[in-house]
Design an enzyme around this catalytic site. Structure first.
Site, PDB file in Angstrom:
ATOM      1  N   GLU A 119       2.594  -8.626 -10.846  1.00 45.11           N
ATOM      2  CA  GLU A 119       1.195  -8.452 -11.219  1.00 45.11           C
ATOM      3  C   GLU A 119       0.723  -7.048 -10.901  1.00 45.11           C
ATOM      4  O   GLU A 119       1.190  -6.425  -9.947  1.00 45.11           O
ATOM      5  CB  GLU A 119       0.332  -9.479 -10.476  1.00 45.11           C
ATOM      6  CG  GLU A 119       0.642 -10.886 -10.950  1.00 45.11           C
ATOM      7  CD  GLU A 119      -0.115 -11.989 -10.229  1.00 45.11           C
ATOM      8  OE1 GLU A 119      -0.265 -13.067 -10.810  1.00 45.11           O
ATOM      9  OE2 GLU A 119      -0.555 -11.782  -9.079  1.00 45.11           O
TER      10      GLU A 119
ATOM     11  N   CYS B 234      -3.623  -0.683  -9.264  1.00 42.23           N
ATOM     12  CA  CYS B 234      -2.875  -1.171  -8.106  1.00 42.23           C
ATOM     13  C   CYS B 234      -1.580  -1.760  -8.661  1.00 42.23           C
ATOM     14  O   CYS B 234      -1.620  -2.736  -9.424  1.00 42.23           O
ATOM     15  CB  CYS B 234      -3.705  -2.233  -7.373  1.00 42.23           C
ATOM     16  SG  CYS B 234      -2.824  -3.021  -6.035  1.00 42.23           S
TER      17      CYS B 234
ATOM     18  N   CYS C  89       8.513  -9.924  -2.071  1.00 42.83           N
ATOM     19  CA  CYS C  89       8.488  -8.886  -1.034  1.00 42.83           C
ATOM     20  C   CYS C  89       9.564  -9.160   0.000  1.00 42.83           C
ATOM     21  O   CYS C  89       9.875 -10.305   0.300  1.00 42.83           O
ATOM     22  CB  CYS C  89       7.131  -8.838  -0.345  1.00 42.83           C
ATOM     23  SG  CYS C  89       7.005  -7.429   0.791  1.00 42.83           S
TER      24      CYS C  89
ATOM     25  N   CYS D 116       4.537 -10.856   5.880  1.00 35.78           N
ATOM     26  CA  CYS D 116       3.208 -10.873   6.505  1.00 35.78           C
ATOM     27  C   CYS D 116       2.582 -12.258   6.309  1.00 35.78           C
ATOM     28  O   CYS D 116       2.574 -12.793   5.196  1.00 35.78           O
ATOM     29  CB  CYS D 116       2.329  -9.794   5.888  1.00 35.78           C
ATOM     30  SG  CYS D 116       3.091  -8.175   5.989  1.00 35.78           S
TER      31      CYS D 116
ATOM     32  N   CYS E 225      -0.287 -12.961   3.624  1.00 36.75           N
ATOM     33  CA  CYS E 225      -0.106 -12.419   2.280  1.00 36.75           C
ATOM     34  C   CYS E 225       0.526 -13.436   1.333  1.00 36.75           C
ATOM     35  O   CYS E 225       1.559 -14.044   1.652  1.00 36.75           O
ATOM     36  CB  CYS E 225       0.778 -11.182   2.369  1.00 36.75           C
ATOM     37  SG  CYS E 225       1.231 -10.531   0.760  1.00 36.75           S
TER      38      CYS E 225
ATOM     39  N   GLY F  14       5.084  -6.273  -3.072  1.00 38.18           N
ATOM     40  CA  GLY F  14       6.243  -5.566  -2.541  1.00 38.18           C
ATOM     41  C   GLY F  14       5.904  -4.465  -1.562  1.00 38.18           C
ATOM     42  O   GLY F  14       4.770  -4.016  -1.470  1.00 38.18           O
ATOM     43  N   GLU F  15       6.930  -4.079  -0.818  1.00 35.74           N
ATOM     44  CA  GLU F  15       6.813  -2.965   0.141  1.00 35.74           C
ATOM     45  C   GLU F  15       7.435  -1.736  -0.534  1.00 35.74           C
ATOM     46  O   GLU F  15       8.655  -1.659  -0.688  1.00 35.74           O
ATOM     47  CB  GLU F  15       7.544  -3.347   1.438  1.00 35.74           C
ATOM     48  CG  GLU F  15       7.840  -2.206   2.382  1.00 35.74           C
ATOM     49  CD  GLU F  15       6.631  -1.327   2.721  1.00 35.74           C
ATOM     50  OE1 GLU F  15       5.663  -1.846   3.289  1.00 35.74           O
ATOM     51  OE2 GLU F  15       6.659  -0.112   2.404  1.00 35.74           O
TER      52      GLU F  15
ATOM     53  N   SER G  65       1.064   2.826  -0.186  1.00 34.55           N
ATOM     54  CA  SER G  65       0.583   2.052   0.951  1.00 34.55           C
ATOM     55  C   SER G  65       1.734   1.234   1.531  1.00 34.55           C
ATOM     56  O   SER G  65       2.319   0.409   0.838  1.00 34.55           O
ATOM     57  CB  SER G  65      -0.544   1.132   0.482  1.00 34.55           C
ATOM     58  OG  SER G  65      -0.969   0.343   1.554  1.00 34.55           O
TER      59      SER G  65
ATOM     60  N   SER H   4      -0.849  -0.148   6.179  1.00 32.08           N
ATOM     61  CA  SER H   4      -1.538  -1.420   6.438  1.00 32.08           C
ATOM     62  C   SER H   4      -1.282  -1.774   7.885  1.00 32.08           C
ATOM     63  O   SER H   4      -0.204  -2.258   8.228  1.00 32.08           O
ATOM     64  CB  SER H   4      -0.969  -2.525   5.536  1.00 32.08           C
ATOM     65  OG  SER H   4      -1.295  -2.266   4.210  1.00 32.08           O
ATOM     66  N   LEU H   5      -2.235  -1.502   8.728  1.00 32.04           N
ATOM     67  CA  LEU H   5      -1.984  -1.628  10.168  1.00 32.04           C
ATOM     68  C   LEU H   5      -2.391  -3.014  10.698  1.00 32.04           C
ATOM     69  O   LEU H   5      -1.605  -3.713  11.292  1.00 32.04           O
ATOM     70  CB  LEU H   5      -2.737  -0.519  10.912  1.00 32.04           C
ATOM     71  CG  LEU H   5      -2.323  -0.326  12.354  1.00 32.04           C
ATOM     72  CD1 LEU H   5      -0.886   0.156  12.462  1.00 32.04           C
ATOM     73  CD2 LEU H   5      -3.263   0.636  13.066  1.00 32.04           C
ATOM     74  N   HIS H   6      -3.644  -3.353  10.535  1.00 28.03           N
ATOM     75  CA  HIS H   6      -4.188  -4.674  10.893  1.00 28.03           C
ATOM     76  C   HIS H   6      -4.226  -5.004  12.380  1.00 28.03           C
ATOM     77  O   HIS H   6      -4.948  -5.902  12.784  1.00 28.03           O
ATOM     78  CB  HIS H   6      -3.489  -5.808  10.139  1.00 28.03           C
ATOM     79  CG  HIS H   6      -3.497  -5.609   8.657  1.00 28.03           C
ATOM     80  ND1 HIS H   6      -4.634  -5.293   7.955  1.00 28.03           N
ATOM     81  CD2 HIS H   6      -2.494  -5.633   7.737  1.00 28.03           C
ATOM     82  CE1 HIS H   6      -4.332  -5.157   6.671  1.00 28.03           C
ATOM     83  NE2 HIS H   6      -3.055  -5.343   6.515  1.00 28.03           N
TER      84      HIS H   6
ATOM     85  N   ASN I 232      -9.364 -12.000   1.623  1.00 24.76           N
ATOM     86  CA  ASN I 232      -9.485 -13.070   0.642  1.00 24.76           C
ATOM     87  C   ASN I 232      -8.552 -14.189   1.050  1.00 24.76           C
ATOM     88  O   ASN I 232      -7.340 -14.030   0.993  1.00 24.76           O
ATOM     89  CB  ASN I 232      -9.068 -12.555  -0.722  1.00 24.76           C
ATOM     90  CG  ASN I 232      -9.863 -11.340  -1.033  1.00 24.76           C
ATOM     91  OD1 ASN I 232     -11.029 -11.413  -1.330  1.00 24.76           O
ATOM     92  ND2 ASN I 232      -9.227 -10.180  -0.887  1.00 24.76           N
TER      93      ASN I 232
ATOM     94  N   CYS J 129      -6.725  -7.940  -2.640  1.00 23.93           N
ATOM     95  CA  CYS J 129      -5.645  -7.609  -1.710  1.00 23.93           C
ATOM     96  C   CYS J 129      -5.052  -8.859  -1.079  1.00 23.93           C
ATOM     97  O   CYS J 129      -5.776  -9.706  -0.588  1.00 23.93           O
ATOM     98  CB  CYS J 129      -6.191  -6.737  -0.588  1.00 23.93           C
ATOM     99  SG  CYS J 129      -6.045  -5.026  -0.958  1.00 23.93           S
TER     100      CYS J 129
HETATM  101  S1  SF4 Z   1       1.298  -7.490   2.776  1.00 15.96           S
HETATM  102 FE1  SF4 Z   1       2.594  -6.124   1.571  1.00 15.96          FE
HETATM  103  S2  SF4 Z   1       4.418  -5.814   2.909  1.00 15.96           S
HETATM  104 FE2  SF4 Z   1       3.342  -7.618   3.720  1.00 15.96          FE
HETATM  105  S3  SF4 Z   1       4.375  -9.354   2.675  1.00 15.96           S
HETATM  106 FE3  SF4 Z   1       2.560  -8.778   1.435  1.00 15.96          FE
HETATM  107  S4  SF4 Z   1       3.361  -7.404  -0.139  1.00 15.96           S
HETATM  108 FE4  SF4 Z   1       4.888  -7.502   1.516  1.00 15.96          FE
END
Ligand code: SF4
Length: 346
Positions: free
Chosen positions: A94, A107, A114, A118, A121, A165-166, A197, A220-222, A296, A339
């Site tokens: 997507e 985006c 991925c 996380c 996610c 994805g990363e 990112s 993406s720290l969080h 979200n 996101c």
């Molecule tokens: S936040 Fe980004 S790195 Fe983490 S699982 Fe989702 S897509 Fe992968």
């Protein structure tokens, strides 16, 4: 449809030129085809009208043009557009167009699923199926550029690698796609309008610095507390905050480029003064910007957006320490385009 023929877009311009020479033709024919493939985004050899019929047939016999197909386009009440993009092997990723008054941001995805996990996610639930090829990344951008022209009367202005994805786990292909996006033979966009990112892969951040890339970096720290970060981003046990920070110090020393941090504040997870202080300690070694992003919820209820009072703790703490902070309301929530929501749900 799958084909045994080679994807012509896997060839560099030099390889295309060599191919024509090997066929007893002129090398500049390679330049012409390259221009059709990238600048004009031709999806068939038939469309390459300045080539002879014989040449087009010869290309057809030797190659395919793998291209994406936007299977489904959904438009949100706020103007956000989400594309479900079918790849040549029928997998789907997507990508999202986010319009504001002055800019249009794409985006884009870099992997199918991925490699990381996380907990907050939706994409993580798909697991990694494969990396995207450079042309598949490039095509997502072209599709959004076309939609931007069609629906908003202007060209795409910015790109963020923040979809599925990363990106640093598919670094070479992401770099190749960015090369095409920024080259005059592709879309001619400035690299300063592109942000990669990452969830924080220290080795690759150092590599990016060594490669002297010109695009921007976001992390993406969080959480800036190891224990908390590992509980929501388990790979943090391996890529610890100390290692991540030292790679960012290295990045900044080499590039002198400001670092953006993406940060969600969740209720009961990182909504304390102590967590905000840790964030300041983590990022104040270099000019930084923190985007506090609205969360979200995905299906289950483990992660809940913190109340505004907690967001305010962060805003006050960051501002007091001279760190730029913005609070980002999420876009495209009604179509699961925000996101952390990309999961091929449709
Ligand atoms: S936040 Fe980004 S790195 Fe983490 S699982 Fe989702 S897509 Fe992968």
């Amino acid at each position: 449809m799958k084909s045994d023929k080679k994807d012509i877009r896997a060839l560099t311009k030099e390889q295309l030129r060599d191919f024509f020479v090997s066929q007893g033709d002129k090398s500049f024919r390679g330049n012409q085809v390259y221009e059709w493939l990238w600048q004009k985004s031709a999806y068939s050899f038939e469309a390459m009208t300045n080539l002879s019929k014989e040449t087009r047939k010869m290309l057809e016999d030797n190659f395919v043009i793998n291209h994406i197909k936007v299977d489904l386009m959904q438009r949100s009440n706020d103007g956000t557009i989400k594309n479900a993009v079918r790849l040549h092997d029928d997998l789907v990723v997507e990508s999202v167009l986010i319009p504001t008054k002055t800019r249009t941001t794409a985006c884009v995805s870099s992997q199918v699923g991925c490699s990381l996990d996380c907990k907050f996610c939706a994409t993580a639930r798909l697991k990694r199926m494969r990396n995207l090829n450079p042309d598949e990344i490039y095509d997502q951008v072209v599709a959004i550029d076309n939609e931007s022209k069609l629906y908003f009367g202007r060209r795409l202005s910015n790109i963020v690698f923040m979809g599925m994805g990363e990106p640093l786990m598919n670094y070479n292909n992401v770099l190749k796609a960015i090369d095409k996006i920024t080259s005059d033979e592709g879309l001619g966009m400035s690299p300063k309008r592109i942000t990669v990112s990452t969830s924080g892969v220290p080795k690759m951040i150092r590599k990016m610095a060594d490669d002297e890339v010109k695009f921007k970096l976001a992390v993406s720290l969080h959480s800036a507390i190891d224990e908390v970060r590992t509980s929501i981003m388990p790979f943090n046990a391996k890529f610890t905050l100390a290692d991540l920070r030292s790679s960012l110090v290295y990045w900044y020393e080499k590039t002198k480029s400001r670092i953006t941090y993406e940060y969600v504040v969740w209720k009961g997870i990182n909504d304390t003064q102590e967590a905000a202080n840790a964030l300041v300690d983590f990022c104040r070694f270099a000019p930084s910007k923190v985007n506090l992003i609205e969360y979200n919820p995905i299906d289950d209820g483990d992660f809940k957006q913190a109340p505004d009072s907690a967001i305010q703790i962060y805003v006050n703490t960051l501002e007091r320490n001279g760190i730029t902070v913005t609070v980002r309301r999420s876009r495209g929530k009604d179509i699961d385009a925000a996101c952390g929501q990309l999961a091929n749900k449709q």
